[in-house]
Design a protein around this motif. Structure first.
Motif, short mmCIF file in Angstrom:
data_model
loop_
_atom_site.label_atom_id
_atom_site.label_comp_id
_atom_site.label_asym_id
_atom_site.label_seq_id
_atom_site.Cartn_x
_atom_site.Cartn_y
_atom_site.Cartn_z
N UNK A 253 30.45 -13.20 -9.65
CA UNK A 253 31.14 -12.72 -8.31
C UNK A 253 31.38 -13.90 -7.51
N UNK A 254 32.59 -14.05 -7.21
CA UNK A 254 33.17 -15.18 -6.43
C UNK A 254 33.62 -14.81 -5.19
N UNK A 255 32.92 -15.03 -4.00
CA UNK A 255 33.07 -14.60 -2.51
C UNK A 255 34.33 -15.37 -1.97
N UNK A 256 34.67 -16.42 -2.56
CA UNK A 256 36.08 -17.09 -2.35
C UNK A 256 36.14 -17.30 -0.68
N UNK A 257 34.56 -17.80 -0.39
CA UNK A 257 34.72 -18.36 0.92
C UNK A 257 34.35 -17.31 2.02
N UNK A 258 34.36 -15.96 1.45
CA UNK A 258 34.23 -14.87 2.43
C UNK A 258 32.88 -14.65 2.91
N UNK A 259 32.55 -14.38 4.05
CA UNK A 259 31.07 -13.98 4.66
C UNK A 259 30.91 -12.38 4.43
N UNK A 260 30.17 -12.16 3.29
CA UNK A 260 30.11 -10.67 3.10
C UNK A 260 28.73 -10.13 3.62
N UNK A 261 28.46 -9.04 4.21
CA UNK A 261 27.21 -8.57 4.46
C UNK A 261 26.32 -7.65 3.66
N UNK A 262 26.91 -7.67 2.40
CA UNK A 262 26.10 -6.63 1.39
C UNK A 262 24.63 -7.33 0.96
N UNK A 263 23.66 -6.56 0.60
CA UNK A 263 22.68 -6.91 -0.30
C UNK A 263 23.33 -7.28 -1.39
N UNK A 264 22.72 -8.36 -2.22
CA UNK A 264 23.32 -8.82 -3.54
C UNK A 264 21.82 -8.82 -4.34
N UNK A 265 21.69 -8.25 -5.52
CA UNK A 265 20.87 -8.37 -6.42
C UNK A 265 21.58 -9.02 -7.72
N UNK A 266 20.95 -10.31 -7.83
CA UNK A 266 21.48 -11.07 -9.30
C UNK A 266 20.46 -10.77 -10.25
N UNK A 267 20.97 -9.93 -11.30
CA UNK A 267 20.06 -9.76 -12.27
C UNK A 267 20.44 -10.61 -13.73
N UNK A 268 21.27 -11.69 -13.21
CA UNK A 268 21.55 -12.55 -14.60
C UNK A 268 22.91 -13.07 -14.44
N UNK A 269 23.68 -12.68 -13.64
CA UNK A 269 25.18 -13.24 -13.51
C UNK A 269 25.27 -14.32 -12.64
N UNK A 270 26.33 -14.67 -12.38
CA UNK A 270 26.72 -16.14 -11.56
C UNK A 270 27.39 -15.65 -10.19
N UNK A 271 26.90 -16.33 -9.21
CA UNK A 271 27.37 -15.87 -7.82
C UNK A 271 27.80 -17.29 -7.54
N UNK A 272 29.00 -17.40 -7.10
CA UNK A 272 29.77 -18.33 -6.39
C UNK A 272 30.26 -18.11 -5.19
N UNK B 93 32.72 -10.09 -16.86
CA UNK B 93 34.20 -10.45 -16.19
C UNK B 93 33.95 -11.22 -14.97
N UNK B 94 35.12 -11.48 -14.20
CA UNK B 94 35.22 -12.11 -12.80
C UNK B 94 35.71 -11.33 -11.57
N UNK B 95 34.75 -11.15 -10.56
CA UNK B 95 35.07 -10.56 -9.66
C UNK B 95 35.48 -11.58 -8.25
N UNK B 96 36.67 -11.25 -7.74
CA UNK B 96 36.85 -12.40 -6.93
C UNK B 96 37.48 -11.54 -5.62
N UNK B 97 37.06 -11.79 -4.32
CA UNK B 97 37.14 -10.91 -3.13
C UNK B 97 37.96 -11.71 -2.14
N UNK B 98 38.92 -11.33 -1.53
CA UNK B 98 39.82 -11.91 -0.65
C UNK B 98 39.56 -11.67 0.64
N UNK B 99 38.60 -10.70 1.28
CA UNK B 99 38.15 -10.74 2.56
C UNK B 99 36.63 -10.42 2.75
N UNK B 100 36.25 -10.21 3.94
CA UNK B 100 34.84 -9.95 4.25
C UNK B 100 34.29 -8.46 3.81
N UNK B 101 35.17 -7.47 3.89
CA UNK B 101 35.09 -6.12 3.75
C UNK B 101 35.20 -5.76 2.32
N UNK B 102 35.65 -6.60 1.61
CA UNK B 102 36.18 -6.31 0.21
C UNK B 102 35.20 -5.44 -0.60
#
Length: 181
Positions: free
Chosen positions: A149-168, A127-136
């Motif tokens: 994962x579409x961060x939609x221009x937000x500046x997130x602070x989470x650790x991200x582990x990409x095992x084969x998906x797409x990060x926009x 699926x597609x996950x879109x976030x609308x704010x920095x703390x989503x």
């Protein structure tokens, strides 16, 4: 109509434009096709949502929440495993707090709660996950096994582990954070 529910172990409640005032019982299972859960609803069973559901307060579902379609708004979800496995566009605008976790298996999900501090992490399997704010995405790790994962221009602070998906993302890696690709 408004009803107070008591002594309902093992009961399945179907909501359609009704208000459930209290679900503070173990083993209660709620299938919500729309409507409102009012007040502090804490129950041991699960909550399945396939419509637009409004939370009137803090909600904890010991058996988890399954979002199959529609939206969850209002109030907050606390210490609950949330699984999204549906079709079409869905949204969670309720705050997600405490030890909650989020798993997206299928569908297009927008998270727009602006006070999310859940610690259980986020897992995207499809699926597609879109976030609308920095703390989503709360404070836990984000694991992308598939989907987007579409961060939609937000500046997130989470650790991200990409095992084969797409990060926009215009992802900015903060000090002390990890991006594994």
């Amino acid at each position: 109509s408004m009803k107070t529910w008591k002594q309902m172990a093992g009961l399945v409640i179907a909501l359609a434009v009704t208000t459930l005032v209290s679900a503070q019982q173990p083993n209660i299972h709620i299938l919500a096709t729309g409507g409102t859960l009012e007040g502090g609803d804490h129950f041991g069973g699960n909550l399945t949502v396939n419509g637009d559901l409004t939370l009137g307060g803090e909600t904890t579902a010991g058996g988890g929440i399954l979002l199959q379609g529609g939206s969850i708004s209002g109030g907050c979800i606390v210490d609950t495993a949330i699984t999204v496995d549906g079709t079409g566009d869905m949204e969670i605008s309720s705050d997600i707090r405490g030890g909650s976790s989020l798993t997206l298996n299928n569908g297009n999900l927008t998270i727009s709660g602006n006070n999310n501090d859940y610690t259980g992490g986020t897992e995207i399997n499809g699926g597609n996950l879109i976030i609308d704010n920095d703390t989503a995405l709360g404070t836990g790790d984000v694991i992308i096994n598939g989907g987007t994962l579409d961060t939609n221009g937000q500046e997130i602070t989470n650790n991200i582990i990409n095992n084969g998906g797409t990060l926009i993302s215009s992802y900015t890696l903060s000090a002390g954070r990890t991006l594994v690709v």
